[in-house]
Design an enzyme around this catalytic site. Sequence first.
Site, short mmCIF file in Angstrom:
data_model
loop_
_atom_site.label_atom_id
_atom_site.label_comp_id
_atom_site.label_asym_id
_atom_site.label_seq_id
_atom_site.Cartn_x
_atom_site.Cartn_y
_atom_site.Cartn_z
N GLY A 34 0.46 -1.28 -0.25
CA GLY A 34 0.06 -0.11 0.09
C GLY A 34 0.28 1.04 0.19
O GLY A 34 1.90 0.99 0.67
N GLY A 36 1.12 4.37 0.88
CA GLY A 36 0.74 4.99 1.75
C GLY A 36 1.95 4.61 2.94
O GLY A 36 2.49 5.10 3.53
N CYS A 146 -8.50 -3.59 -5.71
CA CYS A 146 -6.67 -3.34 -4.80
C CYS A 146 -7.04 -3.23 -4.10
O CYS A 146 -8.41 -2.86 -2.95
CB CYS A 146 -5.89 -2.71 -5.26
SG CYS A 146 -4.16 -3.56 -5.09
N ASP A 215 -0.64 5.28 -6.52
CA ASP A 215 0.40 4.59 -6.72
C ASP A 215 1.03 5.67 -7.12
O ASP A 215 2.72 6.80 -6.17
CB ASP A 215 1.67 3.93 -7.05
CG ASP A 215 0.81 2.49 -6.29
OD1 ASP A 215 1.34 1.72 -5.34
OD2 ASP A 215 -0.52 1.67 -6.53
N LYS A 226 -2.47 0.30 -9.01
CA LYS A 226 -2.19 -1.60 -9.63
C LYS A 226 -2.89 -1.72 -10.60
O LYS A 226 -3.45 -1.22 -11.61
CB LYS A 226 -3.05 -2.17 -8.19
CG LYS A 226 -3.04 -3.92 -7.90
CD LYS A 226 -2.03 -4.25 -7.60
CE LYS A 226 -1.10 -3.69 -6.51
NZ LYS A 226 0.07 -4.34 -6.46
#
Length: 334
Positions: A34, A36, A146, A215, A226
């Site tokens: 992930g 973050g 995702c 991302d 993703k």
Amino acid sequence: MIHVETLKDAHKEEFPKVSVDEAYDTLKSMKVHGAGRIARFAAHALRDYAAEAKARNSRDYWNLVLRAGEKLRSARPTAVSLPNGVNYVLYGGRKSFESGGSVEDIRTATVNTANDFITSSIDAVRQIGEIGARRVKNGDVIITHCNSEAAMSVLKKAYDMGKGIKVYCDETRPKFQGHKTAAALAAYGLDVTLICDSACRVYMSNADRAVVGCDAIAVNGALVNKIGTSQVATMAHEARVNFMVAAETYKLDFKTLSGELVDIEEREHTEIAAKEWIAQNPKVKFSNPVFDVTPPEYIDFYVTEKGIVPPGGIFSLMKELYQYTEGAQARPEH
Ligand code: RI2
């Protein structure tokens, strides 16, 4: 063994204390994933390293911290939150080093900046939830892809506001992170249905919006997320379904300002086929890119902690926040 998968709520997040090498391996193997979360995990690891590193003088100390940052930054190539988070932490230490600070001054500055980053990242996820949820309507049918804590923050907040939404989670091959999203949202109380990625178009025709995470954001407003996200966006575009991206501003990829492209991570073939199957079919080739690029035309808006930003507003936002890249120039002396 590092148990990080139990971390379900960013506000209760506690990462185990690990060395820089362990943190690198944890990131690379996606035990922490992930965009973050990997940035916060790296900031934690760098902070803990900086807190204890020993050196004879400030130059040696700062070089050790820079090397640790460089290692962490390199663990995953696509999510720009990782280098942006590390650079942010280094920025604090570098200011102290360049102004002649002692080892203890630089240490304190680095630790404080890491803590700032971690707190502001958690805050950003909460703010995105509040801003994004206001754009969700009562009774909306929503598709997500995702496992994004920012996207889930929007969905959970909409649920908290009593909006009675129904969420379809793509399972998201190859690592099936959609299962985590479905489990987390269902545990929170939302009406959740898990679907195969290939069933997305069937459900898109009845959806009101798609909400995904991020991302990296390129200067032209394109989204890197993703693998499969661009297919969801294409289907949303075709069905005239609103496409919302939940993204903290440390996902802005500043290197795209000067024309550089975002690297797309290619992962092990064993993520898409079992080792035995691969051995039995030696003539089959494999490719496993784990991110794709959604063009800005397919995105209605980004929800950031600073507000709603259309893809066409990304360039201005990057110019406004450019100072964060200064830490990027901090490199160890080899
Ligand atoms: P948050 C994830 O990447 C997914 O692509 C997800 O959409 C994105 O990071 C953003 O996630 P990976 O680390 O920062 O699972 O919103 O490869 O949690």
